[in-house]
Design a protein around this motif. Structure first.
Motif, PDB file in Angstrom:
ATOM      1  N   LEU A 115       0.820  -1.202   0.000  1.00 43.21           N
ATOM      2  CA  LEU A 115       0.000   0.000   0.000  1.00 43.21           C
ATOM      3  C   LEU A 115       0.858   1.258   0.000  1.00 43.21           C
ATOM      4  N   CYS A 116       0.645   2.103  -1.006  1.00 42.31           N
ATOM      5  CA  CYS A 116       1.316   3.397  -1.077  1.00 42.31           C
ATOM      6  C   CYS A 116       0.251   4.492  -1.187  1.00 42.31           C
ATOM      7  N   ALA A 117       0.689   5.715  -0.987  1.00 40.11           N
ATOM      8  CA  ALA A 117      -0.209   6.859  -1.162  1.00 40.11           C
ATOM      9  C   ALA A 117       0.537   7.951  -1.903  1.00 40.11           C
ATOM     10  N   THR A 118      -0.167   8.660  -2.760  1.00 43.43           N
ATOM     11  CA  THR A 118       0.448   9.779  -3.466  1.00 43.43           C
ATOM     12  C   THR A 118      -0.474  10.983  -3.404  1.00 43.43           C
ATOM     13  N   THR A 119       0.123  12.156  -3.477  1.00 48.16           N
ATOM     14  CA  THR A 119      -0.634  13.399  -3.437  1.00 48.16           C
ATOM     15  C   THR A 119       0.188  14.473  -4.119  1.00 48.16           C
ATOM     16  N   MET A 120      -0.470  15.541  -4.572  1.00 45.01           N
ATOM     17  CA  MET A 120       0.234  16.690  -5.127  1.00 45.01           C
ATOM     18  C   MET A 120       0.029  17.859  -4.178  1.00 45.01           C
ATOM     19  N   VAL A 121       1.114  18.579  -3.871  1.00 45.44           N
ATOM     20  CA  VAL A 121       1.047  19.579  -2.812  1.00 45.44           C
ATOM     21  C   VAL A 121       1.689  20.890  -3.238  1.00 45.44           C
ATOM     22  N   TYR A 122       1.295  21.941  -2.544  1.00 44.30           N
ATOM     23  CA  TYR A 122       1.953  23.236  -2.639  1.00 44.30           C
ATOM     24  C   TYR A 122       1.795  23.929  -1.296  1.00 44.30           C
ATOM     25  N   ASN A 123       2.912  24.168  -0.626  1.00 45.97           N
ATOM     26  CA  ASN A 123       2.924  24.876   0.658  1.00 45.97           C
ATOM     27  C   ASN A 123       1.965  24.262   1.680  1.00 45.97           C
ATOM     28  N   VAL A 124       2.158  22.991   1.949  1.00 49.11           N
ATOM     29  CA  VAL A 124       1.296  22.292   2.908  1.00 49.11           C
ATOM     30  C   VAL A 124       2.098  21.779   4.105  1.00 49.11           C
ATOM     31  N   ALA A 125       3.197  22.455   4.423  1.00 55.91           N
ATOM     32  CA  ALA A 125       4.069  21.980   5.502  1.00 55.91           C
ATOM     33  C   ALA A 125       3.300  21.778   6.806  1.00 55.91           C
ATOM     34  N   LYS A 126       2.366  22.657   7.107  1.00 55.85           N
ATOM     35  CA  LYS A 126       1.653  22.568   8.385  1.00 55.85           C
ATOM     36  C   LYS A 126       0.660  21.410   8.428  1.00 55.85           C
ATOM     37  N   TYR A 127       0.313  20.852   7.251  1.00 55.53           N
ATOM     38  CA  TYR A 127      -0.674  19.779   7.191  1.00 55.53           C
ATOM     39  C   TYR A 127      -0.076  18.390   6.978  1.00 55.53           C
ATOM     40  N   LEU A 128       1.099  18.327   6.368  1.00 51.17           N
ATOM     41  CA  LEU A 128       1.599  17.047   5.867  1.00 51.17           C
ATOM     42  C   LEU A 128       1.867  16.036   6.965  1.00 51.17           C
ATOM     43  N   ARG A 129       2.403  16.473   8.083  1.00 52.42           N
ATOM     44  CA  ARG A 129       2.781  15.541   9.146  1.00 52.42           C
ATOM     45  C   ARG A 129       1.565  14.762   9.667  1.00 52.42           C
ATOM     46  N   GLU A 130       0.474  15.452   9.900  1.00 58.14           N
ATOM     47  CA  GLU A 130      -0.740  14.791  10.383  1.00 58.14           C
ATOM     48  C   GLU A 130      -1.233  13.775   9.372  1.00 58.14           C
ATOM     49  N   TRP A 131      -1.232  14.150   8.099  1.00 63.37           N
ATOM     50  CA  TRP A 131      -1.732  13.284   7.030  1.00 63.37           C
ATOM     51  C   TRP A 131      -0.892  12.016   6.918  1.00 63.37           C
TER      52      TRP A 131
END
Length: 303
Positions: free
Chosen positions: A25-41
């Motif tokens: 199982l892997c997960a992928t996402t596309m991000v821009y300036n999400v430093a404050k959210y990424l850790r929780e996710w």
């Protein structure tokens, strides 16, 4: 006597790097300036079964690299891929289907404000890395894609990013279920790599299954505190909204109702989209990841 240099050189025996085991199982996402959210996710989904994360960075200029390196130092398997092309999320996700094929069996496609959740987990005292696996078909099945309906959460009276994270801060949502997000068997993806972001076209022998909402849903923390939502909407990597300030395609789901065409906070924004109180994931993450402090619970992803 003149010495002629030899063209023969000693080459020590090469040792091949041991190939890494393929992740289920892997997960992928596309991000821009999400430093404050990424850790929780990342921490949430890793705990319930995601083994490897592939992050497509759309040119962030915040502390994203620091967060990624911090997660890696804590032994989370996170790879960042620079994806500089704006508004090409479909192309990035198609790339992930090819790039991840040798590393991953199944790929989950979610944004960082989306959290996969099953109501049947509510009675679990602790999480398990088999939880997402339990939502997928058996190895003998010809199902190549499982999709989950999305529940869109509103600002829930928040005025800034919740200290405990989005799963703790946003608890009121729209009643209507929205379009789905998917977990895809990469070997089942049709060779054209056609994707509508939310799902792929599959090879002819494979089937696509949409899960019942009692099996699993995606909590989409879409309409956040105004300052967060405004920044998110202006930086959209959506394939559909070319310029959100133009009065065009006003009925598009990607335009996001409530904003209109100007970056001005709509009246009553903190209470918008609040039709159903839904505390299920808040309570669950508090039970799984929270630890008591003098003024309440502090979550595992808070530093």
């Amino acid at each position: 006597m003149k010495v002629v240099p030899s063209v023969a050189y000693f080459s020590p025996k090469r040792t091949l790097v041991e190939p890494r085991e393929k992740s289920l199982l892997c997960a992928t996402t596309m991000v821009y300036n999400v430093a404050k959210y990424l850790r929780e996710w990342v921490m949430y989904h890793a705990t319930i079964g995601i083994q490897r994360f592939i992050i497509y960075d759309n040119g962030s200029d915040d502390e994203l690299n620091d967060v990624v390196e911090g997660l890696k130092s804590e032994r989370y398997d996170v790879t960042k891929v620079l994806w500089i092309w704006p508004k090409t999320q479909e192309a990035g996700f198609s790339h992930a289907a090819v790039y991840g094929k040798d590393m991953c069996t199944w790929m989950m496609y979610l944004d960082v404000d989306e959290f996969l959740f099953s109501p049947v987990w509510s009675n679990k005292s602790k999480p398990s890395d088999q939880m997402i696996r339990s939502l997928l078909p058996s190895d003998q099945s010809m199902i190549g894609q499982v999709s989950f309906k999305s529940l869109e959460f509103g600002p829930s009276n928040q005025t800034r990013h919740p200290a405990g994270g989005v799963t703790q801060g946003y608890t009121c949502r729209r009643e209507e279920e929205q379009r789905h997000k998917s977990i895809v068997l990469l070997s089942a993806v049709e060779h054209s790599l056609y994707t509508a972001i939310h799902h792929f076209s599959l090879k002819g022998e494979f089937e696509w299954r949409v899960a019942d909402k009692e099996e699993g849903v995606v909590n989409h923390y879409k309409y956040q505190a105004w300052r967060e939502f405004k920044a998110k909407f202006k930086r959209r990597v959506s394939a559909y909204v070319v310029d959100w300030t133009r009065v065009s395609n006003p009925t598009s789901r990607d335009r996001t109702p409530g904003l209109g065409f100007k970056p001005i906070e709509p009246e009553g924004w903190p209470q918008k989209f609040c039709e159903v109180m839904d505390m299920r994931l808040k309570r669950l993450t508090e039970k799984w990841f929270g630890y008591p402090e003098k003024n309440g619970y502090r979550m595992a992803w808070q530093r």
